[in-house]
Design a protein around this motif. Structure first.
Motif, mmCIF file in Angstrom:
data_model
loop_
_atom_site.group_PDB
_atom_site.id
_atom_site.type_symbol
_atom_site.label_atom_id
_atom_site.label_comp_id
_atom_site.label_asym_id
_atom_site.label_seq_id
_atom_site.Cartn_x
_atom_site.Cartn_y
_atom_site.Cartn_z
ATOM 1 N N SER A 155 -5.968 8.261 -8.389
ATOM 2 C CA SER A 155 -4.993 9.204 -8.934
ATOM 3 C C SER A 155 -3.773 8.425 -9.400
ATOM 4 O O SER A 155 -3.544 7.300 -8.946
ATOM 5 C CB SER A 155 -4.604 10.251 -7.880
ATOM 6 O OG SER A 155 -3.946 9.620 -6.813
ATOM 7 N N PRO A 156 -2.998 9.011 -10.340
ATOM 8 C CA PRO A 156 -1.817 8.297 -10.820
ATOM 9 C C PRO A 156 -0.887 7.974 -9.656
ATOM 10 O O PRO A 156 -0.695 8.806 -8.765
ATOM 11 C CB PRO A 156 -1.161 9.303 -11.780
ATOM 12 C CG PRO A 156 -2.247 10.236 -12.176
ATOM 13 C CD PRO A 156 -3.157 10.331 -10.987
ATOM 14 N N GLY A 157 -0.346 6.768 -9.653
ATOM 15 C CA GLY A 157 0.577 6.378 -8.587
ATOM 16 C C GLY A 157 -0.055 5.516 -7.515
ATOM 17 O O GLY A 157 0.642 4.832 -6.765
ATOM 18 N N LYS A 158 -1.387 5.547 -7.412
ATOM 19 C CA LYS A 158 -2.073 4.710 -6.400
ATOM 20 C C LYS A 158 -1.974 3.235 -6.776
ATOM 21 O O LYS A 158 -1.982 2.875 -7.953
ATOM 22 C CB LYS A 158 -3.558 5.093 -6.331
ATOM 23 C CG LYS A 158 -3.858 6.281 -5.444
ATOM 24 C CD LYS A 158 -4.507 5.870 -4.125
ATOM 25 C CE LYS A 158 -4.567 7.028 -3.140
ATOM 26 N NZ LYS A 158 -5.704 7.912 -3.369
ATOM 27 N N LYS A 159 -1.923 2.407 -5.748
ATOM 28 C CA LYS A 159 -1.921 0.952 -5.966
ATOM 29 C C LYS A 159 -3.352 0.461 -6.157
ATOM 30 O O LYS A 159 -4.257 0.827 -5.383
ATOM 31 C CB LYS A 159 -1.330 0.245 -4.743
ATOM 32 C CG LYS A 159 0.171 0.439 -4.604
ATOM 33 C CD LYS A 159 0.896 -0.642 -5.364
ATOM 34 C CE LYS A 159 2.401 -0.537 -5.148
ATOM 35 N NZ LYS A 159 3.132 -1.263 -6.197
ATOM 36 N N ASN A 200 -11.824 -5.762 -6.441
ATOM 37 C CA ASN A 200 -12.808 -5.309 -5.461
ATOM 38 C C ASN A 200 -12.454 -5.783 -4.057
ATOM 39 O O ASN A 200 -13.237 -5.641 -3.131
ATOM 40 C CB ASN A 200 -14.190 -5.809 -5.852
ATOM 41 C CG ASN A 200 -14.676 -5.177 -7.144
ATOM 42 O OD1 ASN A 200 -14.452 -3.988 -7.382
ATOM 43 N ND2 ASN A 200 -15.317 -5.960 -7.988
ATOM 44 N N VAL A 201 -11.279 -6.404 -3.944
ATOM 45 C CA VAL A 201 -10.796 -6.891 -2.642
ATOM 46 C C VAL A 201 -9.327 -6.490 -2.465
ATOM 47 O O VAL A 201 -8.666 -6.063 -3.404
ATOM 48 C CB VAL A 201 -10.907 -8.434 -2.530
ATOM 49 C CG1 VAL A 201 -12.352 -8.868 -2.496
ATOM 50 C CG2 VAL A 201 -10.172 -9.122 -3.670
ATOM 51 N N ARG A 202 -8.842 -6.692 -1.263
ATOM 52 C CA ARG A 202 -7.455 -6.370 -0.954
ATOM 53 C C ARG A 202 -6.505 -7.257 -1.752
ATOM 54 O O ARG A 202 -6.742 -8.458 -1.897
ATOM 55 C CB ARG A 202 -7.214 -6.590 0.539
ATOM 56 C CG ARG A 202 -5.788 -6.303 0.963
ATOM 57 C CD ARG A 202 -5.724 -6.122 2.425
ATOM 58 N NE ARG A 202 -6.074 -7.344 3.161
ATOM 59 C CZ ARG A 202 -5.655 -7.595 4.398
ATOM 60 N NH1 ARG A 202 -4.906 -6.721 5.031
ATOM 61 N NH2 ARG A 202 -6.012 -8.690 5.004
ATOM 62 N N GLU A 203 -5.465 -6.649 -2.274
ATOM 63 C CA GLU A 203 -4.423 -7.411 -2.967
ATOM 64 C C GLU A 203 -3.087 -6.880 -2.506
ATOM 65 O O GLU A 203 -2.846 -5.682 -2.535
ATOM 66 C CB GLU A 203 -4.544 -7.217 -4.489
ATOM 67 C CG GLU A 203 -5.336 -8.303 -5.180
ATOM 68 C CD GLU A 203 -5.405 -8.099 -6.684
ATOM 69 O OE1 GLU A 203 -4.723 -7.206 -7.213
ATOM 70 O OE2 GLU A 203 -6.159 -8.851 -7.318
ATOM 71 N N PHE A 204 -2.213 -7.773 -2.108
ATOM 72 C CA PHE A 204 -0.921 -7.322 -1.589
ATOM 73 C C PHE A 204 0.028 -6.888 -2.693
ATOM 74 O O PHE A 204 0.703 -5.889 -2.592
ATOM 75 C CB PHE A 204 -0.279 -8.398 -0.726
ATOM 76 C CG PHE A 204 -0.932 -8.506 0.608
ATOM 77 C CD1 PHE A 204 -0.779 -7.489 1.541
ATOM 78 C CD2 PHE A 204 -1.734 -9.592 0.918
ATOM 79 C CE1 PHE A 204 -1.391 -7.553 2.777
ATOM 80 C CE2 PHE A 204 -2.352 -9.675 2.149
ATOM 81 C CZ PHE A 204 -2.182 -8.671 3.080
ATOM 82 N N PHE A 205 0.091 -7.699 -3.747
ATOM 83 C CA PHE A 205 1.044 -7.383 -4.821
ATOM 84 C C PHE A 205 0.276 -6.913 -6.037
ATOM 85 O O PHE A 205 -0.064 -7.689 -6.908
ATOM 86 C CB PHE A 205 1.902 -8.605 -5.141
ATOM 87 C CG PHE A 205 2.602 -9.133 -3.932
ATOM 88 C CD1 PHE A 205 3.697 -8.449 -3.413
ATOM 89 C CD2 PHE A 205 2.148 -10.273 -3.286
ATOM 90 C CE1 PHE A 205 4.344 -8.918 -2.276
ATOM 91 C CE2 PHE A 205 2.775 -10.745 -2.153
ATOM 92 C CZ PHE A 205 3.882 -10.065 -1.646
ATOM 93 N N SER A 206 -0.040 -5.637 -6.064
ATOM 94 C CA SER A 206 -0.843 -5.149 -7.170
ATOM 95 C C SER A 206 -0.085 -4.082 -7.931
ATOM 96 O O SER A 206 0.901 -3.530 -7.449
ATOM 97 C CB SER A 206 -2.166 -4.595 -6.662
ATOM 98 O OG SER A 206 -1.947 -3.408 -5.938
ATOM 99 N N GLN A 207 -0.590 -3.785 -9.133
ATOM 100 C CA GLN A 207 0.071 -2.804 -9.971
ATOM 101 C C GLN A 207 -0.395 -1.395 -9.642
ATOM 102 O O GLN A 207 -1.323 -1.188 -8.868
ATOM 103 C CB GLN A 207 -0.183 -3.148 -11.438
ATOM 104 C CG GLN A 207 0.628 -4.345 -11.868
ATOM 105 C CD GLN A 207 0.251 -4.785 -13.264
ATOM 106 O OE1 GLN A 207 -0.814 -5.346 -13.483
ATOM 107 N NE2 GLN A 207 1.120 -4.522 -14.213
ATOM 108 N N THR A 208 0.255 -0.445 -10.281
ATOM 109 C CA THR A 208 0.023 0.968 -10.005
ATOM 110 C C THR A 208 -0.817 1.593 -11.113
ATOM 111 O O THR A 208 -0.694 1.220 -12.273
ATOM 112 C CB THR A 208 1.391 1.674 -9.914
ATOM 113 O OG1 THR A 208 2.150 1.028 -8.893
ATOM 114 C CG2 THR A 208 1.254 3.142 -9.575
#
Ligand code: MN
Ligand code: MN
Length: 298
Positions: free
Chosen positions: A128-132, A173-181
């Motif tokens: 959904s919009p806003g999710k990281k 497909n993996v965890r990312e700490f600094f990702s976009q929205t």
């Protein structure tokens, strides 16, 4: 956000892509020996027959070949067991659908592909919009490892734009700490690749290149090469193509190699699982709407 006529084109591309995969699935089922060149050409011809254009050459990846491979010459595989991936792209006026299935034979292969498909559907339902983006990657990674498999860490989904298959943002497909929205009106191709626990969970670029795209449009001061480059620009624009589409004659191969060396063409080396483990992949293209993801390739 997106105009209705643009959404219509994305949906039409998605519908054709989906039908292409159904058609190819039926072609393959019950066959033991499969000519993958024939499969790729049938897929591409089906797309054109149904009013679309291939957004890239049909990718066929058997077992450890994860991505970026299209056959150039006749190539027959014996498909008794394992994972056979078919990845197709369709565009209508540059509005792209990118979708893939894995056909599995053998018990453990059915299991990994079943899980792969479920995880793709589940992550799509979380959009959904806003999710990281990194939050969704984290979900994929956690689910895959909890079930005893491995994600291919260095492959990801991607933002799509008009005539642009990889429009900047990755859908990890993996965890990312600094990702976009995720934003409303964006188009994403989402594609978890997974392998067995004995795999490395990574792909490397092999020596074979069968897919290229135009990357720079500089004057070459060579009549023959300039003419050839123009033909590529006119026929494919910036989208990926294969020498097979340019009748694979000697001079074509030579021109491609020259343009590749000069950096005018970008090559996509075949991507192979580092420990040779079979890889599964499912992919859908979605439009992000206020209510969530609208799957164009469902
Ligand atoms: Mn794809
Ligand atoms: Mn893709």
């Amino acid at each position: 956000m997106l105009k209705d006529e643009i959404i219509e084109k994305y949906l039409m591309a998605g519908r054709i892509a989906k039908q292409t995969l159904n058609f190819i699935y039926n072609e393959i089922s019950s066959k033991l020996y499969i000519d993958v060149l024939e499969i790729a050409e049938k897929a591409e011809n089906y797309i054109i027959r149904n009013g679309g254009k291939p957004a890239f050459p049909c990718n066929v990846g058997f077992n450890a070949i994860a991505a970026h491979y299209t056959p150039i010459t006749k190539e027959v595989i014996e498909f008794r067991e394992g994972l056979l991936k078919i990845d197709v792209g369709v565009h209508i006026d540059g509005y792209i659908a990118d979708t893939a299935i894995t056909i599995a034979r053998g018990r453990e292969y059915h299991e990994i592909s079943r899980i792969n498909k479920t995880i793709l559907d589940d992550v799509i339902s979380m959009i959904s919009p806003g999710k990281k983006l990194g939050e969704l990657g984290s979900f994929i990674e956690a689910r895959v490892s909890k079930l005893g498999y491995k994600v291919i860490r260095n492959l990801s989904g991607h933002l799509i734009d008009r005539y642009n298959l990889h429009a900047g943002k990755n859908f990890p497909n993996v965890r990312e700490f600094f990702s976009q929205t995720i934003k409303e009106g964006e188009i994403y191709a989402i594609e978890p690749f997974i392998t067995f626990s004995y795999g490395s969970g990574e792909v490397y670029g092999g020596r074979i290149v069968t897919i290229y795209s135009l990357s720079k449009i500089k004057k070459l001061k060579d009549k023959r090469l300039d003419k050839f480059k123009k033909e590529i620009l006119n026929r494919f624009g910036p989208l990926p193509f294969t020498p097979r589409w340019l009748n694979n004659k000697e001079d074509v191969v030579d021109s491609i190699n020259q343009l590749y060396k000069r950096g005018v063409l970008r090559g996509y080396p075949v991507l192979i699982e580092s420990k040779g483990a079979p890889v599964s992949q499912f992919e859908h293209t979605v439009i992000v709407t206020e209510e969530g993801a609208l799957v164009t390739t469902a």
